[in-house]
Motif scaffolding. Structure first.
Motif, short mmCIF file in Angstrom:
data_model
loop_
_atom_site.label_atom_id
_atom_site.label_comp_id
_atom_site.label_asym_id
_atom_site.label_seq_id
_atom_site.Cartn_x
_atom_site.Cartn_y
_atom_site.Cartn_z
N PRO A 1 0.83 -1.21 0.00
CA PRO A 1 0.00 0.00 0.00
C PRO A 1 0.86 1.26 0.00
O PRO A 1 1.97 1.27 0.52
CB PRO A 1 -0.80 -0.10 1.30
CG PRO A 1 -0.49 -1.42 1.90
CD PRO A 1 0.66 -2.02 1.17
N ASP A 2 0.34 2.30 -0.58
CA ASP A 2 1.04 3.57 -0.63
C ASP A 2 1.19 4.13 0.79
O ASP A 2 0.20 4.21 1.52
CB ASP A 2 0.25 4.56 -1.49
CG ASP A 2 0.93 5.90 -1.56
OD1 ASP A 2 1.96 5.98 -2.26
OD2 ASP A 2 0.45 6.84 -0.91
N PRO A 3 2.40 4.50 1.21
CA PRO A 3 2.58 4.98 2.58
C PRO A 3 1.83 6.28 2.88
O PRO A 3 1.40 6.51 4.01
CB PRO A 3 4.09 5.17 2.72
CG PRO A 3 4.62 5.18 1.34
CD PRO A 3 3.66 4.43 0.48
N ILE A 4 1.65 7.12 1.89
CA ILE A 4 0.89 8.36 2.11
C ILE A 4 -0.59 8.03 2.31
O ILE A 4 -1.25 8.58 3.19
CB ILE A 4 1.12 9.36 0.97
CG1 ILE A 4 2.56 9.86 1.02
CG2 ILE A 4 0.12 10.52 1.05
CD1 ILE A 4 2.97 10.80 -0.08
N ILE B 1 -2.82 8.92 5.65
CA ILE B 1 -4.10 9.64 5.61
C ILE B 1 -5.16 8.84 6.34
O ILE B 1 -5.86 9.37 7.22
CB ILE B 1 -4.55 9.90 4.15
CG1 ILE B 1 -3.62 10.88 3.45
CG2 ILE B 1 -5.99 10.42 4.13
CD1 ILE B 1 -3.84 10.98 1.95
N LEU B 2 -5.31 7.56 6.00
CA LEU B 2 -6.34 6.73 6.60
C LEU B 2 -6.13 6.57 8.11
O LEU B 2 -7.10 6.57 8.88
CB LEU B 2 -6.41 5.37 5.91
CG LEU B 2 -6.88 5.43 4.44
CD1 LEU B 2 -6.77 4.05 3.80
CD2 LEU B 2 -8.29 5.98 4.33
N VAL C 1 -0.03 14.14 -1.15
CA VAL C 1 -1.11 13.96 -0.17
C VAL C 1 -2.44 14.37 -0.80
O VAL C 1 -3.44 13.65 -0.70
CB VAL C 1 -0.84 14.77 1.11
CG1 VAL C 1 -2.08 14.81 2.01
CG2 VAL C 1 0.35 14.19 1.87
N ARG C 2 -2.46 15.50 -1.47
CA ARG C 2 -3.70 15.96 -2.11
C ARG C 2 -4.16 14.98 -3.19
O ARG C 2 -5.35 14.68 -3.30
CB ARG C 2 -3.53 17.37 -2.67
CG ARG C 2 -3.42 18.43 -1.57
CD ARG C 2 -3.20 19.83 -2.13
NE ARG C 2 -4.34 20.34 -2.87
CZ ARG C 2 -5.32 21.05 -2.35
NH1 ARG C 2 -5.32 21.33 -1.07
NH2 ARG C 2 -6.30 21.50 -3.10
N GLN C 3 -3.23 14.47 -3.98
CA GLN C 3 -3.58 13.51 -5.03
C GLN C 3 -4.15 12.23 -4.43
O GLN C 3 -5.16 11.70 -4.92
CB GLN C 3 -2.36 13.19 -5.90
CG GLN C 3 -1.95 14.33 -6.79
CD GLN C 3 -0.64 14.06 -7.52
OE1 GLN C 3 0.15 13.20 -7.12
NE2 GLN C 3 -0.40 14.80 -8.58
N GLN C 4 -3.54 11.74 -3.38
CA GLN C 4 -4.04 10.51 -2.74
C GLN C 4 -5.39 10.76 -2.08
O GLN C 4 -6.26 9.90 -2.08
CB GLN C 4 -3.03 9.97 -1.73
CG GLN C 4 -1.80 9.36 -2.36
CD GLN C 4 -2.12 8.20 -3.29
OE1 GLN C 4 -3.05 7.44 -3.08
NE2 GLN C 4 -1.36 8.09 -4.36
N ALA C 5 -5.59 11.94 -1.50
CA ALA C 5 -6.88 12.27 -0.89
C ALA C 5 -7.98 12.30 -1.95
O ALA C 5 -9.08 11.78 -1.73
CB ALA C 5 -6.79 13.62 -0.17
#
Length: 103
Positions: free
Chosen positions: A15-18, A22-23, A62-66
């Motif tokens: 899984p992506d660490p960012i 976030i989660l 962070v914004r992209q993953q959100a």
């Protein structure tokens, strides 16, 4: 459209660490800003030789993953306490768990 992952790829996929950060930060039901997530992520990976304000370079990720998580329905992006469309928003936002609709 992307092809489905093979079973072997699923076993080795990390899984992506960012995304994980976030989660984890919204798991308790509180909302956070993308800046807070970037700062927390950077604090986890920072070494003594790294700049204290290096977290800025993780803000876009962070914004992209959100946005990605919001499109999947795993979180909400809010502005002034109201959910916004993850495909079209501007300004200061917060991230939170998806709220159950009021009856």
């Amino acid at each position: 459209m992307t092809a489905p992952m093979s079973e072997d790829a699923k076993k080795t996929h990390k899984p992506d660490p960012i995304t994980e950060r976030i989660l984890a930060m919204i798991a308790d039901g509180k909302s956070v800003t993308p800046q807070e997530v970037a700062q927390a992520f950077y604090k986890d990976i920072k070494t003594p030789t790294m700049s204290p304000d290096g977290w800025h370079k993780y803000l876009t990720a962070v914004r992209q993953q959100a946005i990605h998580l919001a499109r999947l329905g795993q979180l909400e992006i809010t502005r002034k306490g109201e959910p916004v469309d993850p495909n079209n928003f501007k300004g200061v936002v917060r991230l939170r768990k998806v709220q159950a609709p009021l009856p």
